[in-house]
Design an enzyme around this catalytic site. Sequence first.
Site, PDB file in Angstrom:
ATOM      1  CG  ASP A 193      84.778 -54.248 -38.303  1.00 48.47           C
ATOM      2  OD1 ASP A 193      85.736 -54.844 -37.830  1.00 48.47           O
ATOM      3  OD2 ASP A 193      84.645 -53.185 -38.907  1.00 48.47           O
ATOM      4  CB  CYS A 194      88.010 -58.576 -38.280  1.00 49.49           C
ATOM      5  SG  CYS A 194      88.690 -56.731 -39.025  1.00 49.49           S
TER       6      CYS A 194
END
Length: 728
Positions: free
Chosen positions: A454-455
């Site tokens: 998700d980063c």
Amino acid sequence: MSWSPLDVPHTPEKAFTDYTRWRLLVNDGGRHTWHYLRTDEEVARWPQNEVDRFWLGLKTTMPDLPPAKDPLDAARNGYKFYKELQSHDGHWAGEYGGPMFLLPGLVIGTYITGMTFKDEERWEMIRYLMNRAHPDDGGWGIHVEGHSTVFGTGLNYVALRLLGVDRDHPVCVRARAKLHQLGGVTSIPAWGKFWLSLLNCYDWAGNNPVPPELWLLPDWVPFHPHKWWIHVRNVYIPMSYLYGVRYQMEENDLILSLREELYTEDFYKIYWPAHCNNVNKVDEYAPHTALFDTISAVLSSYEHCAIPPLRRAGLAKAYRLIVMEDENTAYQTLGPVSKMFNLIARAHAEGPESVAYKEHAIKRADFMWIGAEGMMMCGTNGSQLWDTGFITQALVETGLANEEENKESLIKALEWLDQAQIRNDPLHYEEAYRQTTKGAWGFSTTEQGYTVSDCTGEGLKASMYLQFNLDFTPKLISKERMCDAVDVMLTLQNPNGGFASYELVRGPKWLEWLNPAEVFGNIMTEYCYPECTTSVITALAIFRKHYPDYRAEDIERTLKGAIKYLHNEQTPEGGWVGSWGICFTYAMQFALESLSLVGETFETSTYSRKACEFLLSHQREDGGWGESYKSCEQSAWVEHENSQVVQTCWSVMALMYAKYPHAEPIEKGVRLVMSRQRPDGSWPQEAIEGVFNKTCAIAYPNFKFSFPIWMLGKAHHYLNALKAEKVT
Ligand code: LAN
């Protein structure tokens, strides 16, 4: 060796050091280290700035602003304040405290390897622990808001004593009374037993075995440790080494004294094997399974007849993995626990003159953070990318990015994001069981260098917003590099359509039956998360609008699979359980954003409608939402005593993603968030925002800026569109 005892004041209200002398140094791509300036010349050369003052809890010089006329104005005021907290290199720094089992590792590891702290650091760590002692009973829990446990109280008590606090100091007396009331440390959970064994205050025979030979198993074995969740495996690699060599600090007066203080019985008469599975009920979250206990019993027998060449080979393999991890991360390592275990292992094997020892000693500072209450150890070496990713997207979506006074800060943020993208695969790659990193963004810095699904999604989204939606920004990140980010994300989808945190789910579900850590849940393998899944697919969806030809079919397939996963994960009540933020409100903001990508909204989809109804059923009279960290422990909604600004923002964002057609609940949420804003544009700190592994809360103090700014700005436009009947 002992550090000199300190004459510690009885109460921690007043700082033990001069707070006007602390400075946050930001360099090398967003590294954070705090420095104490001892001389007036240094102070004159390096003035304290707003960032320092804010995080130290000192008065900032930010002025009061004209009261906000509307939600967008409130968002604008919010950013006037928050912009001042941007570091010179373009990212937002921040505290990342919350867990209460990290500082003891830092202190014990430093102590037993003969490293040192600066005096000011020692003083402020002591003050932090004093400030964080539970007001009711003087103990500590697993995190700052949790009830006192043996794990928290035993380890933090030890930390205070090693740091130089006298056993008769009132804080120690009170904490010891609590510890003894809980029965002393014999029943401390496994990781506590391990730390105390290293310190020579617990016997190795009281630990379940962690044989390094595990690493010699062929990779295809279903429970091979490379299939464990990356954090667990990276903690157990150095643990297996330290267990294999039975590392133990030499006895000294303090150790002998601790053996008395920590126990309610005579340390020398304890029958240790009886305590391997003795875990205090106040600590236990994930009890051992019968399978785990059986395997542990077999392994304990093996310990009596371990085969020396096999042990040596296991130790060599574990050590090689430790070295590779250190070299891949420039001694940051993946996280705070592996950091200190690796440090001890390297110190043991290579001694104080080695490069590894020195580098490890230096990089401890990246985890140390001084806040208003003293010095803590953070959950990672920062949350640089995460915080920068959210606020930049918020500014673009709300339109604040185009306001003249904000342009420079956005260009700086883009420059930071540009250098934060990881450009290569790790130095030690397959041999270290690593996932690809070329093109990814991590949670903190490139030096730490771990891909997080998700980063990468948020990093790519932020970069695309800044480059494509704003005409004044330099186009620093090429198409090729954006494609690299897409490639990484596409390696991370699991067969059920969902995305996990760092890697694919590698191991079978039943590995969870072997969870040895008692205090955490769902840690043995990767799991898929609605949050991670959403960040990835929203990034892919935006990407394909700009580059419709790149891996179009793969992206389409990925999106479809992800939506299916999200449908399956919805609870019967209509919510999604959050794993990294508290709790339903967090996950639902993500899930509803995902559904809206494929046109599933309140009007068109039963999933979305049910979700909105679930959220609305929890809106309070005052217009806000508030759930406790206990929601995460129980996977069921538990009300917080107060409504929370950040959770209210997530909920309102969720409703807006779902294109909820009625203004009233949104307006009520907006009013609550505006009513809590201070005259200088900031919001006060409320309850802790984040969580991991079901039980441990962790602080995201920058969320109280990024999400109100985002929500208020977005709601302003949304409510106007609703009035004009233009929400489609
Ligand atoms: C984090 C912090 C960030 C978080 C998100 C990016 C928010 C999430 O969506 C994916 C997982 C991730 C990267 C994450 C994983 C676990 C971490 C590293 C932490 C919660 C911060 C601290 C925690 C780590 C495991 C703490 C050390 C404790 C152990 C049990 C080893």
